[in-house]
Scaffold this active site. Structure first.
Site, PDB file in Angstrom:
ATOM      1  N   HIS A 242      33.669 -93.845  88.226  1.00  0.00           N
ATOM      2  CA  HIS A 242      32.718 -94.715  87.531  1.00  0.00           C
ATOM      3  C   HIS A 242      33.371 -95.470  86.353  1.00  0.00           C
ATOM      4  CE1 HIS A 242      29.626 -92.213  89.569  1.00  0.00           C
ATOM      5  NE2 HIS A 242      30.415 -91.211  89.256  1.00  0.00           N
TER       6      HIS A 242
HETATM    7  O1  RIB Z   1      27.523 -90.396  85.776  1.00  0.00           O
HETATM    8  C1  RIB Z   1      28.903 -90.666  85.677  1.00  0.00           C
HETATM    9  C2  RIB Z   1      29.351 -90.590  84.268  1.00  0.00           C
HETATM   10  O2  RIB Z   1      29.176 -89.264  83.799  1.00  0.00           O
HETATM   11  C3  RIB Z   1      30.847 -90.887  84.091  1.00  0.00           C
HETATM   12  O3  RIB Z   1      31.044 -91.494  82.851  1.00  0.00           O
HETATM   13  C4  RIB Z   1      31.486 -89.529  84.119  1.00  0.00           C
HETATM   14  O4  RIB Z   1      32.681 -89.454  83.339  1.00  0.00           O
HETATM   15  C5  RIB Z   1      30.440 -88.700  83.449  1.00  0.00           C
HETATM   16  O5  RIB Z   1      30.612 -88.843  82.043  1.00  0.00           O
END
Ligand code: RIB
Ligand code: CA
Length: 327
Positions: A242
């Site tokens: 992400h």
């Molecule tokens: O939902 C994904 C997010 O949550 C990303 O930033 C991952 O690192 C966690 O922090």
């Protein structure tokens, strides 16, 4: 040149984001002005230890860095060792070290140096950003470029049926930031970030391309934990990265589409906690709906090549920056 503050919770995909930003700094595409950490995947102090180690393994030992708020604005801190490992770097542990905690001073100093080219990227819960508004309201209103990884807009959650992790950890912060955003937030929510997937073959290419860069020695063991987590979740032996996509969106190095929305967040406990939804009113977010993830993977590989050059002693990078790796 874009000046970057990243507020992160490394965390495995945050680590890839830091590797990408470090390469951009080495090649003079950005000035990585400060790295601060928010409590989320693991505690803020541990995130700062992790971030400092990752940057050091990428040849950056003097970037201003500090741990942020110890926990969410109102709810108890929940971390996720089952997702990112006990200390946040999968099967790897960063060496213990002292970290500063003057995170908000770093932000104020950067804002005082100008905001036209200053970009704040948040890849964890928005606790620090919401706290910053409460601590330094005048500085908060001066921010012009904010990119956030978080939320699930008309899309299933990854923490509850409707909530994404960063928004779920600190729902009050997410709601407050969106309610008072000084500029529409560029929001990389799950609908687009879940399309950025790293598999073992792609990771092998990354490690190979990193060449002599020290971070290459640890990346497989960091990601293996994340592959196993996703496999246990029934998603396959892969990793949704992400935060790597988010920093590329923030830097404008990957093509993306975004739509304006007025978003709100359920800042409640219970089943709707942290759920983002389209409300009425003034646009406060540009929700990224699509990104060219093929190009994003290629761009990340290119950045890994920058690290190889930097550590390989190639003359192709600015000698001054190369010297920095030795400090
Ligand atoms: O939902 C994904 C997010 O949550 C990303 O930033 C991952 O690192 C966690 O922090
Ligand atoms: Ca994160």
């Amino acid at each position: 040149m874009k000046r970057i503050i990243i507020d992160c919770d490394p965390g495995i995909d945050d680590t890839l984001a830091l590797i990408y930003l470090a390469a951009a700094h080495h090649e003079g595409a950005i000035e990585l002005e400060a790295v601060t950490t928010t409590a989320g995947n693991v505690g803020a102090q541990q995130c700062a230890v992790n971030a400092a180690w990752v940057l050091s393994e990428c040849g950056l030992r003097t970037i201003p860095l500090a741990a942020g708020m110890p926990g969410p604005l109102e709810v108890e801190l929940t971390t996720t060792p089952e997702t990112h490992g006990d200390t946040g770097l999968g099967y790897v542990s960063a060496p213990a070290r002292h970290v500063e905690t003057d995170w908000d001073a770093l932000w104020c100093d950067a804002i005082d140096r100008g905001t036209d080219d200053l970009h704040l990227i948040v890849t964890g819960p928005m606790t620090n950003l919401a706290a910053f508004r409460r601590l330094h309201p005048r500085h908060f209103t001066q921010l012009k470029h904010i990119t956030v990884m978080g939320g699930a807009v008309d899309y299933p959650g990854n923490t509850t049926e409707t909530a994404e992790w960063n928004f779920w950890v600190d729902p009050h912060a997410a709601r407050e930031v969106l309610a008072h955003a000084p500029t529409p937030v560029t929001l990389c929510s799950l609908g687009v970030t879940e399309t950025m997937v790293l598999d073992p073959e792609a990771l092998a290419r990354v490690v190979d391309t990193l060449g002599p860069a020290p971070i290459a020695r640890s990346l497989s063991e960091i990601l293996r934990f994340y592959f196993e987590f996703h496999d246990d979740e029934g998603l396959g032996y892969l990793a949704q990265v992400h935060d790597l996509l988010t920093v590329q969106v923030a830097l404008g190095t990957t093509l993306f589409d975004a739509q304006p929305h007025a978003l709100d967040v359920h800042a409640v406990t219970g089943e709707l906690r942290g759920t983002s939804f389209v409300a009425g009113g003034k646009t406060n977010a540009r929700v990224v709906s699509r990104a060219d993830t093929g190009a994003a993977h290629a761009e990340f590989l290119r950045a890994c090549g920058v690290h190889a050059k930097f550590f390989g002693g190639s003359g192709e990078l600015d000698a001054a920056r190369h010297a920095r790796a030795e400090d």
